[in-house]
Motif scaffolding. Structure first.
Motif, mmCIF file in Angstrom:
data_model
loop_
_atom_site.group_PDB
_atom_site.id
_atom_site.type_symbol
_atom_site.label_atom_id
_atom_site.label_comp_id
_atom_site.label_asym_id
_atom_site.label_seq_id
_atom_site.Cartn_x
_atom_site.Cartn_y
_atom_site.Cartn_z
ATOM 1 N N ASN A 144 -6.118 -5.101 9.309
ATOM 2 C CA ASN A 144 -5.860 -4.238 8.152
ATOM 3 C C ASN A 144 -5.191 -2.943 8.581
ATOM 4 N N ARG B 1 -5.504 5.888 -4.894
ATOM 5 C CA ARG B 1 -5.000 5.146 -3.741
ATOM 6 C C ARG B 1 -3.592 5.612 -3.368
ATOM 7 N N TRP C 154 0.805 -1.213 0.000
ATOM 8 C CA TRP C 154 0.000 0.000 0.000
ATOM 9 C C TRP C 154 0.846 1.275 0.000
ATOM 10 N N SER D 179 -8.234 -3.734 1.725
ATOM 11 C CA SER D 179 -8.280 -2.268 1.651
ATOM 12 C C SER D 179 -9.717 -1.825 1.428
ATOM 13 N N LEU E 56 -6.140 3.597 3.563
ATOM 14 C CA LEU E 56 -6.562 2.545 2.650
ATOM 15 C C LEU E 56 -7.058 1.303 3.376
ATOM 16 N N SER F 6 -1.188 -1.418 7.820
ATOM 17 C CA SER F 6 -0.827 -0.092 7.308
ATOM 18 C C SER F 6 0.320 0.529 8.094
#
Length: 318
Positions: A61, A42, A3, A76, A53, A65
Motif C-alpha cells: 500500500n 482524503r 489516491w 487505504s 492514505l 502511494s
C-alpha cells in the motif's frame, strides 16, 4: 493514481452534486454528503502526500502511494484515521471537527452494513452547518471553495448557513460573557478578592501541567483564565546538554476557556474566535529523555540486584 488529490476532489464534487439533487431533509442527502465529506478529507491528505492514505499494515500500500503498482488490491486507511490525520496536517481542522466527521461516518456505516435507516429522522439543522464548516476548512486547504464544489446556487446556501451559524455563536458568546460578568459583579469586594486569589493560585498549577495550556485575560472579569487547546504542530527538538533537557516549541490551536474567578466557560474554536481568543499560541514542552531516545531501563539496570540491595538495606536497618 486513484489516491491523487485531484481525483478524490473530483469524486467529492460528484457526490456533493448527487446530494444536492435530493431534498435537504432526505436520507439520501445525508448519505451523499457524508461520502462527499470523507473524500474531501482524503483529498486534503493526498495533497500533502498520498502515503498518508496508505494502510501501513501492508508495505504494498505504501509502494502504491509512490506510484509502484503492487500485487493484489491496495488498501487505504479507515475513515477514522483520515479524520484524525486531518487534525494534524490541515490548518484550522480541529479535534471537534474530527469528532463530527466520525459521527457522520458511523451513521454511513450503519446505513450500509445494518438494517438501520441511519439517516432517517435527522434534522439537517442539527448537523449540516457543522458539516459545511468542516468542508470550508478542507476546501481552503485544497485551494478551492463551495462554488467549485457545489456550483453557485448551492454555494450561496452553504455560505448563508455558515453566516447564520456564526451570528448565532457570536450572540451566545456575548450572552455568556455578560452573564459571567454580572454574576461576578454581584459579589462584594472581599468575596471578589478571596475568589481571585484562590483561583489564580490554582490556575498557575493547572497551566504548568501541560504545554497545551496557558493563562490569558478573561473577557468577562479581567483576571487570568485557563486557555487550552490541541497541538497543530511541533518545532525541532532543542537539546540542552548542560541542563540535561530536551524541549521543543508547540503551536496550539485553542479550543476551550475556563475562568476560575468568574466562572466563564467557552467551548470550541468558533466560540473562542468570536471572543477574540482564537489565535494560535506557542508554548514549550519538555520531552522525557527515556521516552525520546527509546531507552529501556531494564536493559541498563540489574533490577534483581536492586531488589536484593533494597531488602538487604531494610534488614540492616531493623
Amino acid at each position: 493514481m486513484d489516491w491523487s488529490a485531484d481525483t478524490l476532489k473530483a469524486k467529492a464534487k460528484l457526490y456533493g452534486q448527487r446530494a444536492h439533487e435530493q431534498q435537504i431533509e432526505s436520507a439520501q442527502f445525508g448519505f451523499w454528503m457524508s461520502l462527499c465529506l470523507e473524500l474531501l478529507a482524503r483529498a486534503a491528505l493526498a495533497k500533502l502526500h498520498p502515503v498518508l492514505l496508505a494502510d501501513p499494515r501492508d508495505e504494498g500500500n505504501i509502494h502504491y502511494s509512490f506510484g509502484i503498482i503492487p500485487k493484489g488490491n491496495v488498501r487505504s486507511v479507515q475513515a477514522k484515521t483520515v479524520f484524525a490525520r486531518c487534525s494534524i496536517f490541515v490548518p484550522g481542522y480541529t479535534d471537534k471537527m474530527s469528532a463530527h466527521c466520525l459521527i457522520l461516518a458511523d451513521r454511513r456505516n450503519r446505513e450500509l452494513h445494518t438494517g438501520v435507516a441511519a439517516f432517517e429522522g435527522h434534522d439537517a439543522s442539527t448537523w449540516l452547518p457543522q458539516t459545511y464548516g468542516v468542508m470550508e476548512v478542507l476546501l481552503k486547504y485544497l485551494d478551492d471553495d463551495f462554488t467549485g464544489l457545489f456550483g453557485n446556487e448551492q454555494a450561496r446556501v452553504a455560505q448563508m448557513m455558515l453566516k447564520d451559524r456564526r451570528s448565532q455563536t457570536k450572540s451566545e458568546v456575548q450572552s455568556k460573557i455578560a452573564a459571567a460578568r454580572k454574576a461576578f459583579e454581584t459579589l462584594n469586594g472581599q468575596e471578589k478578592s478571596e475568589r481571585a486569589s484562590k483561583a489564580q493560585e490554582m490556575l498557575v498549577s493547572w497551566v504548568a501541567k501541560s504545554a497545551l495550556r496557558k493563562a490569558t485575560k478573561c473577557p468577562s472579569c479581567g483576571f487570568n483564565a485557563a486557555l487550552s487547546g490541541e497541538s497543530q504542530n511541533r518545532g525541532p527538538v532543542q537539546i540542552d546538554e548542560a541542563a540535561a533537557t530536551i524541549t521543543r516549541e508547540v503551536r496550539v490551536l485553542p479550543h476551550a476557556l475556563t475562568c476560575p474567578t468568574c466562572g466563564l466557560k467557552l467551548d470550541g474554536y468558533q466560540e473562542l474566535l468570536e471572543a477574540n481568543l482564537g489565535q494560535i499560541f506557542t508554548t514549550v514542552e519538555e520531552e522525557d529523555p527515556i521516552e525520546f531516545f527509546g531507552i529501556v531501563p531494564e536493559e541498563h539496570v540489574d533490577v534483581d540486584a536492586l531488589v536484593r540491595r533494597y531488602h538487604e538495606d531494610e534488614y540492616n536497618n531493623e
